[in-house]
Scaffold this active site. Structure first.
Site, short mmCIF file in Angstrom:
data_model
loop_
_atom_site.label_atom_id
_atom_site.label_comp_id
_atom_site.label_asym_id
_atom_site.label_seq_id
_atom_site.Cartn_x
_atom_site.Cartn_y
_atom_site.Cartn_z
N HIS A 1 -4.50 4.95 1.51
CA HIS A 1 -3.74 3.69 1.68
C HIS A 1 -3.02 3.32 0.39
O HIS A 1 -3.29 3.89 -0.67
CB HIS A 1 -4.68 2.58 2.12
CG HIS A 1 -5.78 2.30 1.12
ND1 HIS A 1 -5.60 1.45 0.06
CD2 HIS A 1 -7.04 2.78 1.00
CE1 HIS A 1 -6.71 1.40 -0.66
NE2 HIS A 1 -7.60 2.22 -0.11
N GLU B 1 5.06 11.20 -3.58
CA GLU B 1 5.89 10.59 -2.55
C GLU B 1 7.36 10.92 -2.77
O GLU B 1 8.23 10.07 -2.61
CB GLU B 1 5.65 9.09 -2.50
CG GLU B 1 4.21 8.79 -2.10
CD GLU B 1 3.92 7.31 -1.94
OE1 GLU B 1 4.79 6.62 -1.38
OE2 GLU B 1 2.84 6.86 -2.35
N1 LIG Z 1 0.62 0.33 -14.44
C1 LIG Z 1 -0.43 -0.28 -13.86
N2 LIG Z 1 -1.09 -1.28 -14.49
C2 LIG Z 1 -2.14 -1.87 -13.92
N3 LIG Z 1 -2.63 -1.56 -12.70
C3 LIG Z 1 -2.03 -0.58 -12.01
C4 LIG Z 1 -0.89 0.11 -12.55
N4 LIG Z 1 -0.49 1.03 -11.66
C5 LIG Z 1 -1.33 0.92 -10.61
N5 LIG Z 1 -2.26 -0.03 -10.81
C6 LIG Z 1 -3.35 -0.38 -9.90
O1 LIG Z 1 -4.16 0.75 -9.71
C7 LIG Z 1 -4.53 0.89 -8.36
C8 LIG Z 1 -4.11 2.25 -7.83
O2 LIG Z 1 -2.69 2.33 -7.83
P1 LIG Z 1 -1.86 3.64 -7.50
O3 LIG Z 1 -0.47 3.36 -7.88
O4 LIG Z 1 -2.53 4.79 -8.10
O5 LIG Z 1 -2.00 3.71 -5.93
P2 LIG Z 1 -1.30 4.66 -4.89
O6 LIG Z 1 -2.38 5.28 -4.11
O7 LIG Z 1 -0.33 5.55 -5.57
O8 LIG Z 1 -0.53 3.65 -3.97
P3 LIG Z 1 0.88 3.79 -3.24
O9 LIG Z 1 0.60 4.48 -1.96
O10 LIG Z 1 1.29 2.38 -3.03
O11 LIG Z 1 1.79 4.53 -4.16
C9 LIG Z 1 -3.91 -0.27 -7.61
O12 LIG Z 1 -4.89 -1.25 -7.43
C10 LIG Z 1 -2.83 -0.75 -8.54
O13 LIG Z 1 -2.67 -2.14 -8.42
MG LIG Z 2 1.83 5.78 -5.59
#
Ligand SMILES: Nc1ncnc2c1ncn2[C@@H]1O[C@H](COP(=O)(O)OP(=O)(O)OP(=O)(O)O)[C@@H](O)[C@H]1O
Ligand SMILES: [Mg+2]
Lengths: 280, 265
Positions: A42, A167
């Site tokens: 997710h 992505e």
């Molecule tokens: N630069 C950042 N600074 C602080 N928190 C972050 C940062 N980037 C991501 N997060 C937090 O880390 C967690 C994981 O984020 P991540 O971007 O790895 O998710 P994702 O699986 O890639 O999601 P998406 O499918 O939306 O790309 C989330 O709770 C997000 O809010």
């Molecule tokens: Mg992502």
């Protein structure tokens, strides 16, 4: 499976500075040479964070990451980045050069490659992604899919063994998406590249060799597409969708149509349906 | 339209001037700006004018491109001319009608100074018409390279310029998109009192700014992922090549300078 382990993650945990929760918690898995690994989960489940860790853009607070047996650290990060190329989501925000060839050369320039060698590699990489005729084109005259293919050329120019797509196709139209995936598939087949594809597109994940499901920063499940999509409702609860053929097989079963299993591709399902009907 | 203003200036062709190294072109412009001030009589101004016309014909840029580039600054040239006509009161009286009078020196100065202005603009137009912005950037980076010794961030500056050049069209497309989106929501950019129109710009600028920050962050990550770690140990893909034509052009300018010094009064 007795393949060579390219990347090994052991109990990796990561927390962004100033954030309270962990973005990744205790993640361990291996990546094998030559496989296509799909990473699903997710929004906010930590997929992109994981990719950043693999590329040394962030370092884990706990646990270790080994690439080709070498521990990833501040000292080895530049070596690692040559082995692991990354393609990001937004086609525009990773295009650095003013023209296609300048952009492909960017990574080579960073690594201090000789000019003659650069010229050759730029040409070669652009041919591989079928963008050779756009050498002098400026980014705003290219489609999203073309820009992503240029980004891939920029990655393969450095001759990495792993390519991570974060992505990379999600902002493209279906045609652009197919172009990009086809390019990556060819690279994987012909050049023995390992592909890690972070994706929301389950049709794409279905075609992977292996799938890792992430949930709230933890590794939730790891397995072949068949295994993963047997999870059904569980997947929905994890905020994921189920591919259409799987959904269809399930509904057909509920209606009393006897099927041997849940099918992952439309072709297989159709095949099963008409042959079973024919046998009756 | 904006794109025309910034990029439309370059006219692709295969002239001698087009093929010159941007460094020699930049050096010539710089020197030209200096030697223009040596001229102080008809002969020396004549030499400068001939040189400039020669450069224009060598550049093979159609004359209408040069003229269209001159239009916005023409009034400035005219203004200088008039200023000198009216305000310099030396030499013989040429014309008088009531309080209004024109003196010989005024006419002379007026024509010379506006001609000087005119020639400078022509020469810089030749540079921008025959050199792409990225070539100019490369040229500047290479020429300013010695400044690295005094810790002047030459590489960073050049990178900044080339990234700006790369993103200008992208941001323009984006502005256009946001503008359409806001128009669809009933924002009126093109009519009404000036105060309202300025207010209408705000919902345009804010998303543009927010997006630009996001872009900057993502671009920085992507650059780092591709192994960028500053200018040190970096090789260059774009190559500048200094040829005989560049040396000759500079020597020619040297001869012109000598002539100017010789003939000035
Ligand atoms: N630069 C950042 N600074 C602080 N928190 C972050 C940062 N980037 C991501 N997060 C937090 O880390 C967690 C994981 O984020 P991540 O971007 O790895 O998710 P994702 O699986 O890639 O999601 P998406 O499918 O939306 O790309 C989330 O709770 C997000 O809010
Ligand atoms: Mg992502």
């Amino acid at each position: 499976m007795n393949k060579k382990k390219l990347v090994q993650l052991e109990n990796v945990s990561f927390q962004y500075p100033l954030e309270t929760g962990f973005a990744l918690r205790n993640v361990s898995f291996d990546i094998y040479e030559g496989e296509w690994l799909a990473l699903v989960g997710h929004n906010g489940s930590g997929k992109s964070t994981l990719a950043k860790l693999l590329n040394g853009l962030q370092f884990p607070q706990e646990g270790t990451i080994k690439v080709n047996g070498m521990l990833l650290s501040e000292e080895t990060v530049w070596e690692t980045r040559k082995k692991i190329g990354m393609v990001f989501q937004n086609p525009d925000n990773q295009f650095v050069g003013t023209t296609v060839q300048d952009d492909v050369a960017f990574g080579l320039e960073n690594n201090g490659i000789d000019r003659e060698e650069m010229v050759e590699r730029v040409k070669y990489s652009l041919e591989k992604v079928k963008m050779a005729q756009f050498l002098d084109q400026e980014p705003h005259h290219l489609s999203g899919g073309q820009k992503q293919r240029v980004a891939i050329a920029g990655v393969i120019a450095l001759r990495p063994s792993i390519i991570i797509l974060d992505e990379a196709t999600s902002m493209l139209d279906p045609r652009g998406r197919e172009e990009v995936l086809e390019t990556v598939r060819e690279l994987k087949e012909n050049h023995h590249m390992t592909v890690i594809s972070i994706t929301h597109d389950l049709e794409e994940a279905v075609k992977a060799d292996r799938i890792i499901v992430m949930n709230k920063g933890e590794l939730y499940r790891e397995g072949s597409p068949e295994d993963i999509f047997q999870m059904d409702e569980e997947l929905v609860q994890l905020g994921l969708d189920i591919p259409f053929p799987v959904k269809m097989s399930k509904l057909l079963k509920e209606q009393g149509v006897s099927l041997s299993r849940h099918f992952l591709s439309e072709e297989e399902l159709v095949e099963e349906l008409w042959t079973s009907h024919y046998k009756k | 339209m904006m794109e025309k203003m910034i990029f439309g200036r370059y006219v692709p062709a295969h002239s001698l001037i087009h093929r010159m190294d941007p460094r020699s072109k930049l050096m010539i412009i710089f020197l030209f700006v200096c030697i223009v001030f040596i001229a102080n009589n008809s002969l020396t101004y004549g030499l400068l004018a001939i040189y400039t016309l020669g450069m224009i014909s060598l550049s093979k840029v159609p004359f209408r491109f040069i003229i269209s580039g001159l239009k916005p600054v023409l009034w400035l040239v005219l203004f200088t001319l008039l200023l000198h006509l009216f305000l310099t009161k030396e030499g013989e009286l040429l014309f008088q009608a009531g309080w209004f009078s024109i003196y010989e020196e005024g006419l002379r100065q007026g024509i010379f100074i506006s001609l000087r202005f005119f020639l400078l603009i022509l020469m810089t137009s030749i540079l921008t018409l025959t050199t792409t912005p990225i070539e100019i950037t490369d040229g500047l980076e290479s020429l300013l390279h010695p400044l690295n010794k005094v810790k002047f961030p030459v590489h960073e500056l050049a990178l900044m310029m080339s990234i700006s050049l790369r993103f200008i069209p992208t941001l323009m497309q984006e502005t256009d998109k946001i503008m359409k989106a806001q128009t669809a929501r009933g924002v009126d950019f093109s009519s009404g009192p000036i105060k309202d129109r300025v207010k209408a710009i705000i919902p345009l600028l804010i998303p543009l700014f927010v997006n630009s920050f996001k872009r900057a962050e993502e671009l920085a990550t992507a650059m780092e992922a591709r192994g960028y770690r500053g200018g040190e140990g970096r090789t260059k893909y774009r190559q500048l090549s200094w040829g005989l034509k560049d040396t000759s052009m500079l020597i020619f300018l040297g001869i012109l300078t000598a002539l100017l010094v010789l003939f000035r009064t």
